[in-house]
Scaffold this motif. Sequence first.
Motif, PDB file in Angstrom:
ATOM      1  N   ILE A 177     -40.016  17.811  18.418  1.00 24.95           N
ATOM      2  CA  ILE A 177     -39.223  18.635  18.532  1.00 24.95           C
ATOM      3  C   ILE A 177     -38.621  18.946  19.640  1.00 24.95           C
ATOM      4  O   ILE A 177     -37.487  19.055  20.171  1.00 24.95           O
ATOM      5  CB  ILE A 177     -39.369  19.640  17.710  1.00 24.95           C
ATOM      6  N   GLY A 198     -37.008  16.665  21.448  1.00 25.53           N
ATOM      7  CA  GLY A 198     -35.592  16.391  21.281  1.00 25.53           C
ATOM      8  C   GLY A 198     -35.004  15.827  20.513  1.00 25.53           C
ATOM      9  O   GLY A 198     -34.131  16.034  19.786  1.00 25.53           O
ATOM     10  N   TYR A 199     -36.064  15.377  19.457  1.00 24.62           N
ATOM     11  CA  TYR A 199     -35.669  14.835  17.880  1.00 24.62           C
ATOM     12  C   TYR A 199     -35.246  15.962  17.087  1.00 24.62           C
ATOM     13  O   TYR A 199     -35.671  16.876  17.498  1.00 24.62           O
ATOM     14  CB  TYR A 199     -37.077  14.053  17.618  1.00 24.62           C
ATOM     15  N   ASN A 200     -34.589  15.287  16.016  1.00 23.93           N
ATOM     16  CA  ASN A 200     -33.676  15.953  15.886  1.00 23.93           C
ATOM     17  C   ASN A 200     -35.243  16.798  14.153  1.00 23.93           C
ATOM     18  O   ASN A 200     -35.783  16.048  13.761  1.00 23.93           O
ATOM     19  CB  ASN A 200     -33.124  15.605  14.196  1.00 23.93           C
ATOM     20  N   PRO A 201     -34.801  18.224  14.471  1.00 25.86           N
ATOM     21  CA  PRO A 201     -36.464  19.332  13.881  1.00 25.86           C
ATOM     22  C   PRO A 201     -36.154  18.363  11.965  1.00 25.86           C
ATOM     23  O   PRO A 201     -37.097  18.138  11.685  1.00 25.86           O
ATOM     24  CB  PRO A 201     -35.634  20.508  14.141  1.00 25.86           C
ATOM     25  N   ILE A 202     -35.065  18.343  11.570  1.00 28.82           N
ATOM     26  CA  ILE A 202     -35.163  17.552  10.316  1.00 28.82           C
ATOM     27  C   ILE A 202     -36.033  16.676  10.009  1.00 28.82           C
ATOM     28  O   ILE A 202     -36.506  17.005   9.346  1.00 28.82           O
ATOM     29  CB  ILE A 202     -33.560  18.510   9.397  1.00 28.82           C
ATOM     30  N   LEU A 203     -35.592  16.264  10.342  1.00 33.25           N
ATOM     31  CA  LEU A 203     -35.844  14.482  10.742  1.00 33.25           C
ATOM     32  C   LEU A 203     -37.758  14.593  10.566  1.00 33.25           C
ATOM     33  O   LEU A 203     -38.695  13.837  10.458  1.00 33.25           O
ATOM     34  CB  LEU A 203     -35.440  13.440  11.681  1.00 33.25           C
ATOM     35  N   VAL A 204     -37.441  15.104  11.888  1.00 32.53           N
ATOM     36  CA  VAL A 204     -39.238  15.023  11.789  1.00 32.53           C
ATOM     37  C   VAL A 204     -39.482  15.870  11.030  1.00 32.53           C
ATOM     38  O   VAL A 204     -41.368  15.512  11.172  1.00 32.53           O
ATOM     39  CB  VAL A 204     -39.541  16.343  13.453  1.00 32.53           C
ATOM     40  N   TRP A 224     -40.264  13.559   8.435  1.00 31.37           N
ATOM     41  CA  TRP A 224     -41.560  12.219   8.972  1.00 31.37           C
ATOM     42  C   TRP A 224     -42.488  12.542   8.976  1.00 31.37           C
ATOM     43  O   TRP A 224     -43.666  11.685   8.883  1.00 31.37           O
ATOM     44  CB  TRP A 224     -41.098  11.872  10.457  1.00 31.37           C
ATOM     45  N   VAL A 260     -39.650  25.593  15.337  1.00 31.84           N
ATOM     46  CA  VAL A 260     -38.072  26.236  15.300  1.00 31.84           C
ATOM     47  C   VAL A 260     -37.606  27.519  15.952  1.00 31.84           C
ATOM     48  O   VAL A 260     -36.425  27.557  15.299  1.00 31.84           O
ATOM     49  CB  VAL A 260     -36.965  25.493  14.306  1.00 31.84           C
TER      50      VAL A 260
END
Length: 153
Positions: free
Chosen positions: A29, A32-38, A41, A147
Amino acid sequence: MGVDFTLLTLAALSLAPTVETRYTIPLAIGMGYNPILVFLWATVMTTLLSVMLAHGLWLFDRLVRKIPVLSEIWEKYIDRARKRAEPYIEKYGAPGLILFVAVPLPGTGVWTGSLVGYVLGMNAKHMMMYTFIGGLIANVITFLASVGVISLI
């Protein structure tokens, strides 16, 4: 189209003992990766780790014990894991493993929980279920803290 080395590194870290997703969620996170996708994953990685360890820890144990230096380190890791998880297991029985794994602190993750389940002779199905549920709870806590929804301090 090349392979994203950063994603492979994060995946490898998510499977590593003591690191797991409790460290890679905030790292990804923060990168800069999308938190929901993180989070999604991390759930996949937790599932993978729970399944791999529940069904393969016996083989890992057998291989490591054949190498004297590694066997000694492995025994110390097993003893430390047993001592850390014992209060949870004594108080709550096998589901105490869920609570132990759910605490998002170093040394309480899927690896250690699986090892404790293995040492206690837990069957693979229960060990996988308990470590996955505990790992998922830890992922939720870590995600919410990462977040800014909750504060752990």
